[in-house]
Design a protein around this motif. Structure first.
Motif, PDB file in Angstrom:
ATOM      1  N   ARG A   7     -31.622 -45.732  36.062  1.00  0.00           N
ATOM      2  CA  ARG A   7     -30.465 -45.483  36.967  1.00  0.00           C
ATOM      3  C   ARG A   7     -29.713 -44.130  36.551  1.00  0.00           C
ATOM      4  N   ILE A   8     -29.094 -43.605  37.255  1.00  0.00           N
ATOM      5  CA  ILE A   8     -28.535 -42.309  37.199  1.00  0.00           C
ATOM      6  C   ILE A   8     -27.151 -42.628  36.443  1.00  0.00           C
ATOM      7  N   VAL A   9     -26.902 -41.867  35.215  1.00  0.00           N
ATOM      8  CA  VAL A   9     -25.430 -41.889  34.482  1.00  0.00           C
ATOM      9  C   VAL A   9     -24.748 -40.858  34.541  1.00  0.00           C
ATOM     10  N   LYS A  10     -25.425 -39.526  35.103  1.00  0.00           N
ATOM     11  CA  LYS A  10     -24.740 -38.225  35.129  1.00  0.00           C
ATOM     12  C   LYS A  10     -25.151 -37.382  36.083  1.00  0.00           C
ATOM     13  N   PRO A  62     -23.362 -41.843  40.091  1.00  0.00           N
ATOM     14  CA  PRO A  62     -23.982 -42.761  39.092  1.00  0.00           C
ATOM     15  C   PRO A  62     -24.396 -44.209  39.691  1.00  0.00           C
TER      16      PRO A  62
END
Length: 588
Positions: A7-10, A62
């Motif tokens: 998963r995208i965090v930034k 995100p």
């Protein structure tokens, strides 16, 4: 293998950070979000991966998914690649226009090669033959000029169990090899990761020049087949035009042209010109032996880095078939700027002028993939990749990091001068500043294929040009009348070398290309005129009569003599020149 999903965090421009990807590896390709954007892992910290996205990232946030493909960024290699026009990650631009219009839609995916088209495969081996990696099992006539050779893949060795000729798609099995590990099915399509150089048996010392038809380059600063050259110069000095000339007229079998971060209209010129220009070697359009990779300045910056690796991998593939390949990269400075941008987003410690500390090693890794090699396979094949890159130093400052790092690696430096460019002197290669370290290695070839006195003529011509540079200082200080008669003649000869020999008209259908034979005859004509003029002075001829003979005008127009008339017309000009110079002292 189950695909890992994170998963995208930034999100930071073309760089995104995702977590939950602990089993991924460096340089694995990933698909980002439901938009299916293409990205590549460039840093790993625990289960966090920094991903370089090759497409526009606006709208990402995100929590969106990132799915690993488990494979590095690779190119498709097979019939159909010649005449192809690709973006930096080998998506076919012609196909993308048909599918998505003039602007590339994000997330659009399309195979580089046509998997439906059938090609005529002719087997060159038969059942029961022993084969090793690199052996040619069959050929496909891809264009009228290029014979595509289908090779046994890397790490395959055994006996041909089955092979067939006929019409097949690139996915059809054309040959089966029985190996110790089981049967290996060979198709006409291979995949190869762009960041890894293709293997070969051994490198060979380069001893044959890449003949370009450009007199400045071929005579004074030649590059060997399998060598590396750079063309640094300020804005507007003609880097792109020089590369276009090399791509059009050099005697390489295959041309790979990479437009890396340059203006789109320059790539448009290539696309419009190459199908119309006729190759002097084959009589066919130049596109019949060309691959174009266009990653222009308005395309995503992250794909610039990939574009040069994509180009050199395609070049190595044709090298392995036994071809001489020339790859033009325009320009490596834009590629380095993409490196700098990604390095900054990764928060790495910057080096000189903000470029990453590994700039030199990345450049060296690229240029080291050039070379002339003995290819894999049981036959004695050789192939070469010649790398020629433009460098665009800001403000023409050759002390900046990209130029300096490049000069430490390459052996040919064609330094372009803005003052020559403003005088409309093409190519604007500064003969005082430029150099080639291949001259000694190529002298044997010149002696055997051109003439035994070629090296002497070249040395004498360069000495005259260098002497003129010194005499110009005296002329500027005290005027030309302070020079001796012999120095005045030398200045006239240097002027003829500059304006008649080194200056070349890229848009004139005769002067745009000069064969080595024409170059030799032309250089000898100018230097013979110099020698005869000095003889006339020794016989007390008047200086003004010597430097104003009518044959000087004919020598100036000699560059426009067609190749088939060179011997006859040049002999006539020389005869007239000698007679006119003899008349200057017989009358005394």
């Amino acid at each position: 293998m189950e695909k890992e999903v994170g998963r995208i965090v930034k999100v930071s421009g073309p760089l995104i950070v995702a977590e939950g990807l602990k089993n991924c590896r460096m340089f694995d390709v990933v698909r980002v979000s439901d938009k299916n954007l293409i990205g590549e892992i460039i840093e790993l910290r625990g289960d966090r991966a920094s991903i370089q996205v090759y497409e526009e990232t606006s709208g990402l946030g995100p929590g969106e998914k990132v799915e690993s493909t488990g494979m590095p960024l690779s190119v498709e290699l097979g019939p159909g690649i010649i005449e192809g026009i690709y973006d930096g990650i080998q998506r076919p631009l012609v196909g993308l226009v048909k599918a998505a219009g003039n602007r590339i839609t994000r997330g659009v995916s399309m195979p580089a090669l046509d998997h439906q088209k059938k090609w005529e495969f002719k087997a060159t081996m038969q059942k029961g033959d022993k084969v090793v990696a690199g052996d040619i099992v069959g050929v496909v006539q891809e264009t009228k000029v290029v014979e595509h050779r289908i090779m046994v893949p890397f790490n395959v060795e055994g006996e041909i169990k089955d092979i067939k000729s006929g019409e097949f798609t690139i996915d059809d099995v054309v040959c089966t090899v029985a190996t110790q590990k089981g049967d290996v099915k060979i198709t006409m399509c291979q995949k190869w990761p762009v960041k890894r150089g293709r293997p070969y048996k051994s490198k060979i010392n380069p001893t044959v020049p890449l003949v370009s038809g450009q007199r400045t380059i071929d005579t004074f600063f030649p590059v060997a087949k399998g060598g590396a050259a750079c063309i640094p110069g300020p804005f507007g000095s003609g880097k792109t035009v020089v590369q276009h000339q090399l791509a059009k007229w050099s005697d390489a079998d295959i041309i790979v042209y990479v437009g890396c971060g340059e203006r789109g209209n320059e790539m448009t010129d290539v696309l419009n010109e190459f199908p119309e220009l006729i190759d002097p070697k084959t009589g066919e359009p130049l596109m019949k032996r060309t691959v174009l990779i266009a990653n222009t300045s308005d395309m995503p910056v992250a794909a610039r880095e990939a574009s040069m690796y994509t180009g050199i991998t395609i070049a190595e593939y044709f090298r392995d078939m036994g071809y001489n390949v020339a790859i033009m990269a325009d320009s490596s400075s834009r590629w380095a700027e993409a490196l700098r941008e990604m390095s900054g987003r990764l928060e790495e410690m910057p080096g000189e002028e903000g470029y990453p500390a590994y700039l030199s090693s990345r450049l060296a890794g690229y240029y080291e993939r050039a070379g002339i090699v003995k290819t894999l396979g049981s036959d004695e094949r050789t192939g070469s990749v010649t790398a020629i890159s433009a460098v665009s130093p800001p403000g023409g400052d050759l002390s900046e990091p990209v130029t300096q790092a490049t000069l430490r690696i390459v052996k040919v430096f064609w330094g372009l001068s803005s003052s020559l460019a403003y005088k409309r002197h093409f190519p604007a290669i500064d003969w005082i500043q430029s150099y080639s370290l291949y001259l000694d290695k190529l002298n044997d070839w010149y002696r055997d294929h051109i003439n035994s006195e070629w090296a002497e003529l070249r040395t004498e011509a360069m000495a005259i040009l260098q002497e003129e540079s010194s005499l110009n200082e005296i002329v500027r200080l005290v005027g030309i009348d302070a020079l001796s008669d012999k120095d005045r003649v030398l200045m006239e000869t240097a002027k003829s070398l500059r304006e008649d020999y080194l200056q070349q008209d890229a848009f004139d259908e005769v002067d745009t290309y000069a064969s080595m034979h024409k170059q030799y005859k032309m250089l000898k004509l100018i230097l013979n005129c110099h020698h005869e003029s000095l003889i006339a002075l020794d016989n007390d001829a008047d200086l003004n009569d010597v430097i104003s003979i009518k044959a000087k005008e004919a020598i100036g127009r000699a560059k426009y003599v067609t190749e088939d008339e060179v011997d006859q017309k040049y002999a006539q000009i020389e005869k007239e020149m000698k007679q006119q110079l003899a008349d200057t002292y017989k009358d005394e």
